[in-house]
Design a protein around this motif. Structure first.
Motif, mmCIF file in Angstrom:
data_model
loop_
_atom_site.group_PDB
_atom_site.id
_atom_site.type_symbol
_atom_site.label_atom_id
_atom_site.label_comp_id
_atom_site.label_asym_id
_atom_site.label_seq_id
_atom_site.Cartn_x
_atom_site.Cartn_y
_atom_site.Cartn_z
ATOM 1 N N UNK A 1 0.841 -1.206 0.000
ATOM 2 C CA UNK A 1 0.000 0.000 0.000
ATOM 3 C C UNK A 1 0.871 1.249 0.000
ATOM 4 N N UNK A 2 1.983 1.163 0.755
ATOM 5 C CA UNK A 2 2.940 2.276 0.784
ATOM 6 C C UNK A 2 4.135 1.910 -0.091
ATOM 7 N N UNK A 3 3.857 1.421 -1.287
ATOM 8 C CA UNK A 3 4.940 1.042 -2.188
ATOM 9 C C UNK A 3 5.848 2.254 -2.433
ATOM 10 N N UNK A 4 7.174 2.076 -2.296
ATOM 11 C CA UNK A 4 8.080 3.217 -2.423
ATOM 12 C C UNK A 4 7.860 4.024 -3.705
ATOM 13 N N UNK A 5 7.560 3.354 -4.826
ATOM 14 C CA UNK A 5 7.375 4.097 -6.077
ATOM 15 C C UNK A 5 6.129 4.977 -6.002
ATOM 16 N N UNK A 6 5.043 4.435 -5.459
ATOM 17 C CA UNK A 6 3.810 5.222 -5.372
ATOM 18 C C UNK A 6 3.982 6.394 -4.414
ATOM 19 N N UNK A 7 4.622 6.143 -3.262
ATOM 20 C CA UNK A 7 4.835 7.215 -2.288
ATOM 21 C C UNK A 7 5.738 8.293 -2.895
ATOM 22 N N UNK A 8 6.830 7.855 -3.542
ATOM 23 C CA UNK A 8 7.750 8.818 -4.156
ATOM 24 C C UNK A 8 7.035 9.634 -5.228
ATOM 25 N N UNK A 9 6.208 8.964 -6.053
ATOM 26 C CA UNK A 9 5.445 9.668 -7.088
ATOM 27 C C UNK A 9 4.552 10.737 -6.474
ATOM 28 N N UNK A 10 3.817 10.351 -5.415
ATOM 29 C CA UNK A 10 2.881 11.285 -4.774
ATOM 30 C C UNK A 10 3.627 12.497 -4.215
ATOM 31 N N UNK A 11 4.758 12.253 -3.541
ATOM 32 C CA UNK A 11 5.513 13.362 -2.948
ATOM 33 C C UNK A 11 6.048 14.283 -4.041
ATOM 34 N N UNK A 12 6.645 13.690 -5.086
ATOM 35 C CA UNK A 12 7.251 14.516 -6.136
ATOM 36 C C UNK A 12 6.181 15.301 -6.902
ATOM 37 N N UNK A 13 5.051 14.650 -7.209
ATOM 38 C CA UNK A 13 3.979 15.361 -7.932
ATOM 39 C C UNK A 13 3.483 16.547 -7.097
ATOM 40 N N UNK A 14 3.269 16.303 -5.794
ATOM 41 C CA UNK A 14 2.818 17.394 -4.914
ATOM 42 C C UNK A 14 3.825 18.540 -4.923
#
Lengths: 118, 236
Positions: free
Chosen positions: B37-50
């Motif tokens: 659920x907290x897959x590093x790629x998804x978390x990194x994507x969310x942070x960078x997009x924000x």
């Protein structure tokens, strides 16, 4: 290690060239992977330099997906409109795909084994 | 703010942001027990997009730095030949099983996602971008460019699919009582491409090799099969 990196890049380049010349609908790196596999089969072993670079890259495979993934930001508007449908479609389909793959793998594996026995 | 304008325009800055955020996301994932659920790629994507949205930075500017990481996807795809070769003897004896499982799996991935999408009345452009969702991003992007969807949307959907595959796999393996690492790896690589392969390498080297194989085979087969399937379904 540099030898190994050069080998990977050369395989990729050859793959891209083959795709360009033959017009097949497959990305160059995938053809490059097939070429490297053929080379290893002919060579009968993996040179240390190739192994070192390959294992390094594959260990950090997940990082390599981040830049493309950030590209989602270009489509935020479309996603906010259809997000539920997209998520449901992806979820249902991934579930079905995994179930089908596991079941077929087992079924064919069993048939194959029993066919091989006298 | 002048220093910001200066640094933000440098490719080096976005390269560092990508690396640092990914390392942070990986640490966060470890701390939370490795949940997909907290897959590093998804978390990194969310942070960078924000971060990009807050600083009003365009994706093109970001990509000028991030392309150096993106570029490595090519040689990494080639590198998959190494684990494949390591387990070549076993793969050789199983080629029929692998081929049949791959074709049925790949076709059910395409058809099922399109059927659910049609049920929700999604526009054709989105449907075409959904179709190759089980295929590794470089291949999916190439396919979508050819059939006329949105390549960067497809790349993102592929990643979400990857995380879902990792999330669902423990449940499915338990439900069906899967013990064989080869089956685990193969189904992970087929349905969840590189994410699944990375996940399978954590299970075992055998699982990783079969996942890499499934990812390569599915990519190849889908590139040829997808145009046929969508024209049969009347989408192009």
């Amino acid at each position: 290690m540099l030898n190994g990196f050069l080998a990977l890049l050369l395989c990729q380049l050859l793959g891209e060239l083959l795709v360009l010349v033959t017009g097949m609908p497959v990305p160059g790196p995938v053809v490059g992977m097939v070429l490297l596999l053929l080379a290893l089969i002919v060579f009968k072993r993996t040179p240390d330099s190739v192994r070192l670079v390959s294992e390094g890259l594959l260990r950090h495979l997940a990082l390599l997906y981040v830049p493309a993934g950030v590209g989602l930001m270009v489509h935020l508007e479309m996603i906010s409109q259809y997000w539920l449908a997209i998520l449901v479609a992806l979820f249902v389909s991934t579930l079905i795909t995994m179930l089908v793959t596991v079941l077929v793998f087992r079924l064919v594996g069993k048939l194959n084994n029993s066919a091989g026995e006298p | 703010m002048e220093f910001w304008v200066y640094f933000a325009a440098k490719p080096l800055f976005w390269l560092i942001v990508t690396l640092a955020v990914f390392m942070f996301a990986t640490a966060l994932n470890k701390r939370s027990g490795g949940t997909p659920l907290l897959h590093p790629v998804l978390v990194a994507m969310a942070i960078i997009i924000t971060f990009l949205l807050l600083t009003k930075t365009s994706y093109e500017t970001y990509f000028e730095g991030a392309q150096f990481i993106h570029f490595l996807l090519g040689p990494a795809t080639v590198a998959l030949a190494v684990p494949l070769f390591d387990h070549f003897e076993r793969i050789k004896t199983m080629w029929l099983v692998l081929l049949v499982a791959c074709v049925t799996g790949a076709v059910s991935a395409i058809v099922s996602v399109l059927l659910v999408g049609l049920l929700f009345d999604l526009p054709t452009g989105v449907l075409l971008s959904l179709a190759p969702k089980s295929v590794t991003s470089p291949i999916a992007i190439g396919i979508v460019e050819k059939i006329g969807g949105f390549p960067s949307l497809a790349a993102g959907l592929v990643l979400i699919t990857g995380a879902m595959g990792c999330l669902l796999s423990p449940l499915i393996f338990k439900l069906l009582g899967v013990k064989d690492d080869a089956v685990k790896g193969f189904s992970l690589g087929l349905s969840a491409h590189g994410f699944g392969t990375a996940y399978a390498f954590e299970v075992s080297a055998v699982a990783g090799a079969f996942a890499g194989l499934a990812m390569g085979m599915t990519g190849l087969l889908t590139a040829f099969l997808l145009p046929v399937v969508i024209s049969l379904m009347g989408l192009i």
